[in-house]
Design an enzyme around this catalytic site. Structure first.
Site, short mmCIF file in Angstrom:
data_model
loop_
_atom_site.label_atom_id
_atom_site.label_comp_id
_atom_site.label_asym_id
_atom_site.label_seq_id
_atom_site.Cartn_x
_atom_site.Cartn_y
_atom_site.Cartn_z
CG HIS A 58 -4.44 0.75 3.62
ND1 HIS A 58 -5.14 0.02 2.70
CD2 HIS A 58 -4.78 2.04 3.42
CE1 HIS A 58 -5.87 0.85 1.96
NE2 HIS A 58 -5.67 2.08 2.37
CE1 TYR A 73 -3.03 3.11 0.71
CE2 TYR A 73 -1.65 3.43 2.65
CZ TYR A 73 -2.60 3.90 1.76
OH TYR A 73 -3.11 5.15 1.91
#
Ligand code: GCO
Ligand code: MG
Length: 408
Positions: free
Chosen positions: A217, A160
């Site tokens: 995340h 991410y």
């Protein structure tokens, strides 16, 4: 006063912004943002097929009643698609109200509580050295707060918000063109071994003043999140974001029992009913909702007020998923909110975006200064909009090395 027409546009520079324009019989119009990242056509269809036909003829000044009409009238409550569509209508109605009052929206909320709202930038790197350069760049630009994401040694793919190539730090990718998502491969053990030390080195390099944020995340289990939160304490983070998916909210108690690291959650929430338990049980320190995903100003203001009762500050989502219209709505709330914390900010600055959404909001030295123009203080150039069209995109999906599906 009556709503005479409402139009939906999809498109923008590098993004499928969903822009709603509500017109009235008095010539005043209002703008709203219904962008739901990588699912943009859905709130647009909800607006066009169901909501706009009902809006025509309504009195735009009754924004509360209109919100309740759509929310209660849908029967099926909440959900990101509906709340993004209601949110756009609500923003546009507040924009109209501000223009009628000839006041910037923050005045209608209670005036300014601060000059300039603290924002954070996104620093990233394929490795730690790359990340240090990226942080230095933002510190030199005057940012006082920086979110840091780093490539993890041995990780099978970039994960991410990390660039695939070293030095490509302003081009990291979180979305991909096309309907079929790209697959990222993730290993929590490698991440947990590497990231706490990297964060401590960043703190050493940049000293005590810089506010350092980090986004997990949703990648860890509740137990891993508790271990990780304890391990990152020496870095004195401003916040640790989405350490574990917030579906099982009671599980966050484990993290709280083991660490005092400030926790920020909520960018995927779309109503006060997603937030209230975390807020009332004081399991978080920052609430991350966005005005567009969470039903507009009317609904988010209720979340902000509830948060204020429990020492929870705001940290509105501000990824490029939101158009400058949503960011303007958030800027007015940020100027007012007594429990404002920080704002994620990445939208302003590209000439194409400024041409499509002209405004006098401005960023200076890591602080966001809200414009004094009536309403939201952002406009929408329909001729510019004609240059853009919809391109399907998707978030990546995440698998573990053995193929098991994981959380993006
Ligand atoms: C953030 C977010 C985003 C999301 C994106 C998904 O903290 O800014 O995590 O980067 O991944 O908005 O649509
Ligand atoms: Mg996030």
């Amino acid at each position: 006063m009556k709503i005479t027409n409402a139009k939906v546009f999809i498109g923008g520079p590098g993004k499928n912004y969903v822009t709603l324009k509500i017109e009235t019989d008095q010539g005043v119009y209002g703008l709203g943002d219904a962008t739901l990242n990588n699912r943009e056509t859905l709130p647009a269809a909800y607006l066009r097929d169901y909501l706009i036909p009902n809006l025509i003829g309504m009195d735009p000044r009754n924004s509360e009643d209109i919100w309740q009409f759509f929310y209660r009238g849908a029967y099926f409550r909440r959900g990101p698609i509906a709340m993004a569509a209601f949110g756009a209508i609500d923003m546009a109605l507040w924009d109209i109200k501000g223009k009628l009052a000839n006041m910037p929206l923050y005045q209608l909320f209670g005036g300014k509580s601060r000059e300039g709202a603290l924002v954070y930038a996104h620093a990233t790197g394929a490795d730690l050295e790359d990340l240090m350069d990226s942080i230095s760049y933002y510190v030199e630009q005057g940012y006082k707060a920086v979110r840091v994401q780093c490539g993890i040694p041995g990780m099978p793919t970039a994960s991410y918000a990390v660039p695939e190539k070293k030095g490509d730090v302003r081009n990291y990718i979180t979305d991909y063109a096309g309907i079929r998502p790209k697959v990222e491969v993730w290993d929590s053990d490698r991440y947990m071994r590497f990231m706490p030390g990297a964060l401590a080195e960043i703190r050493d390099r940049f000293g005590p003043e810089l506010k350092i944020l980090h986004d997990v995340h949703h990648r860890l289990t509740p137990r891993e999140a508790a271990v990780f939160a304890r391990a990152v304490e020496p870095a004195d983070l401003y916040w640790l974001e989405d350490p574990t998916p917030a579906d099982d909210q009671d599980a966050l108690r484990l993290l709280r029992q083991h660490s005092t690291v400030p926790v920020a959650i909520g960018e995927v929430f779309n109503s006060v009913w997603d937030c209230n338990r975390l807020i009332e049980q004081e399991l978080i320190d920052f609430i991350r909702v966005a005005v567009s995903y969470a039903g507009g100003i009317t609904h988010v203001k209720r979340i902000v007020d509830l948060a204020g009762l429990h020492h929870v500050r705001t940290g509105f989502h501000g990824a490029p998923s939101h158009s400058p219209i949503c960011m303007a709505a958030q800027a007015h709330l940020n100027a007012w909110a007594p429990n404002f914390g920080i704002q994620e900010y990445l939208v302003l600055g590209t000439p194409e975006c400024d041409a499509l959404f002209p405004s006098a909001h401005r960023m200076e030295n890591g602080l966001f200064h809200v414009s004094d123009a009536p309403g939201l203080g952002v406009d929408f150039d329909e001729r510019e909009a004609a240059r853009y069209s919809y391109t399907p995109g998707s978030h990546p999906v995440v698998r573990l090395e053995d193929g098991t599906m994981w959380n993006y």
